[in-house]
Design a protein around this motif. Structure first.
Motif, PDB file in Angstrom:
ATOM      1  N   PRO A 180       0.672  -1.132   0.141  1.00 14.57           N
ATOM      2  CA  PRO A 180       0.147  -0.032  -0.025  1.00 14.57           C
ATOM      3  C   PRO A 180       0.904   1.139  -0.084  1.00 14.57           C
ATOM      4  CG  PRO A 180       0.393  -0.699   2.119  1.00 14.57           C
ATOM      5  CD  PRO A 180       1.089  -1.506   1.320  1.00 14.57           C
ATOM      6  N   PRO A 181       0.186   2.425  -0.324  1.00 15.68           N
ATOM      7  CA  PRO A 181       0.963   3.716  -0.176  1.00 15.68           C
ATOM      8  C   PRO A 181       1.398   3.863   1.429  1.00 15.68           C
ATOM      9  CG  PRO A 181      -1.377   3.991  -0.352  1.00 15.68           C
ATOM     10  CD  PRO A 181      -1.236   2.637  -0.326  1.00 15.68           C
ATOM     11  N   TYR A 182       2.780   3.771   1.578  1.00 18.26           N
ATOM     12  CA  TYR A 182       3.065   3.981   3.177  1.00 18.26           C
ATOM     13  C   TYR A 182       4.076   5.174   3.379  1.00 18.26           C
ATOM     14  CZ  TYR A 182       7.073   1.202   1.240  1.00 18.26           C
ATOM     15  OH  TYR A 182       8.417   0.695   0.148  1.00 18.26           O
ATOM     16  N   ILE A 183       4.495   5.921   2.426  1.00 19.95           N
ATOM     17  CA  ILE A 183       5.225   6.851   2.433  1.00 19.95           C
ATOM     18  C   ILE A 183       4.459   8.057   3.138  1.00 19.95           C
ATOM     19  CG2 ILE A 183       6.719   8.562   1.523  1.00 19.95           C
ATOM     20  CD1 ILE A 183       7.098   6.743  -0.789  1.00 19.95           C
ATOM     21  N   ALA A 184       4.941   8.596   4.567  1.00 22.68           N
ATOM     22  CA  ALA A 184       4.429   9.730   5.280  1.00 22.68           C
ATOM     23  C   ALA A 184       4.585  10.875   4.212  1.00 22.68           C
ATOM     24  CB  ALA A 184       5.050   9.970   6.418  1.00 22.68           C
ATOM     25  N   ASP A 206      -0.220   8.253   1.636  1.00 22.67           N
ATOM     26  CA  ASP A 206      -1.791   8.403   2.107  1.00 22.67           C
ATOM     27  C   ASP A 206      -2.194   9.747   2.596  1.00 22.67           C
ATOM     28  OD1 ASP A 206      -0.586   8.521   4.502  1.00 22.67           O
ATOM     29  OD2 ASP A 206      -1.638   7.217   5.523  1.00 22.67           O
ATOM     30  N   GLY A 207      -1.000  10.738   2.290  1.00 23.07           N
ATOM     31  CA  GLY A 207      -1.405  12.156   2.553  1.00 23.07           C
ATOM     32  C   GLY A 207      -1.375  12.185   4.287  1.00 23.07           C
ATOM     33  N   GLY A 208      -0.801  11.378   4.826  1.00 24.99           N
ATOM     34  CA  GLY A 208      -0.755  11.686   6.446  1.00 24.99           C
ATOM     35  C   GLY A 208       0.498  10.923   6.822  1.00 24.99           C
ATOM     36  N   ASP A 209       0.367   9.874   7.827  1.00 26.61           N
ATOM     37  CA  ASP A 209       1.520   9.584   8.546  1.00 26.61           C
ATOM     38  C   ASP A 209       2.140   8.184   7.909  1.00 26.61           C
ATOM     39  OD1 ASP A 209      -0.335   7.695   9.136  1.00 26.61           O
ATOM     40  OD2 ASP A 209      -0.192   7.765  11.292  1.00 26.61           O
ATOM     41  N   GLY A 210       1.526   7.786   6.777  1.00 20.04           N
ATOM     42  CA  GLY A 210       1.844   6.601   6.197  1.00 20.04           C
ATOM     43  C   GLY A 210       1.384   5.205   6.789  1.00 20.04           C
ATOM     44  N   LEU A 211       0.359   5.595   7.685  1.00 19.83           N
ATOM     45  CA  LEU A 211      -0.029   4.314   8.279  1.00 19.83           C
ATOM     46  C   LEU A 211      -1.598   4.035   7.935  1.00 19.83           C
ATOM     47  CD1 LEU A 211       1.670   4.496  11.901  1.00 19.83           C
ATOM     48  CD2 LEU A 211       2.083   2.919  10.147  1.00 19.83           C
TER      49      LEU A 211
END
Length: 240
Positions: A180-184, A206-211
């Motif tokens: 999945p997209p995991y880069i913060a 994810d446009g946030g913290d990557g979690l």
């Protein structure tokens, strides 16, 4: 111009442009233009055709702008197969092959691959396990088109469906996999221009913290797994 001279000139141009691995990338682009494996370049002594020269320098021009080689040549070799790659998909990375090996050590006959992109994970798994079935989902219709083309070329039967994570997936599976997209968001600026400028942002962050994706995957897994099922995901070093 001979391949040897073309290789040297192409590598020099990429090196001057600050491209890491200039010689390797020049070889990959030239080999794709000639329709051969990079290792065979040293054994070809014919002159390049005018069309080959034009396509070579067009490819070098694109690489100077940091376009990934896989997008330039249109494919990436991953696990046991060659996959079509476009700017609509994430370029499959060698480290993702660890996910394939890990999954193939488990017992399963059905698999859900969320955020399938090129379909590399799902197709590799189904190709390696006869009699299995799988579904690949993505929010990008363009990516799903690439995945379907890859499945057709590799002669693997797989279903692909437009879905926002579990949104349109009521079925249960033995295995759920995802890269999945995991880069913060605050990590994006530090990415290489090859990635930041050319690969789809929705496949990276994810446009946030990557979690965010992992929270969704974890929350919905129990309702989509058969008894004894497994979830395997790729993670970033900061998400460890």
């Amino acid at each position: 111009m001979t391949p040897a001279k073309a290789r040297a000139e192409a590598a020099a141009r990429l090196q001057a442009a600050g491209i890491d691995g200039a010689a390797r990338d020049a070889d990959r682009i030239l080999a794709a233009v000639m329709g051969i494996q990079p290792g065979r370049l040293r054994h070809i002594d014919r002159e390049l055709t005018a069309d080959e020269m034009q396509r070579l320098w067009a490819g070098i021009d694109a690489r100077e702008q940091h376009q990934p080689v896989a997008q330039i040549v249109g494919f990436r070799d991953f696990y046991a197969h060659r996959f079509i790659v476009t700017p609509d998909t994430l370029d499959p990375r060698p480290e993702t092959e660890v996910l394939i090996d890990t999954a193939l050590n488990l017992s399963w006959t059905s698999v859900l691959d969320m955020g399938t992109g090129t379909g590399a994970i799902l197709i590799s798994l189904l190709a390696a396990r006869a009699g299995s079935r799988g579904l690949g989902t993505d929010i990008s219709p363009a990516a799903l088109d690439v995945a379907r083309r890859n499945a057709h070329l590799i002669n693997v039967t797989a279903e692909f469906r437009h879905s926002d994570w579990y949104g349109d997936v009521p079925e249960r599976f033995d295995l759920i996999v995802s890269n999945p997209p995991y880069i913060a968001l605050d990590e994006m600026a530090a990415l290489s221009p090859d990635v930041r400028q050319w690969e789809p942002a929705t496949a990276l962050t994810d446009g946030g913290d990557g979690l965010g994706a992992y929270r969704i995957i974890a929350a919905g897994a129990a309702a989509r797994l058969n008894p004894g099922g497994h979830v395997l995901v790729e993670i970033g070093p900061r998400q460890g």
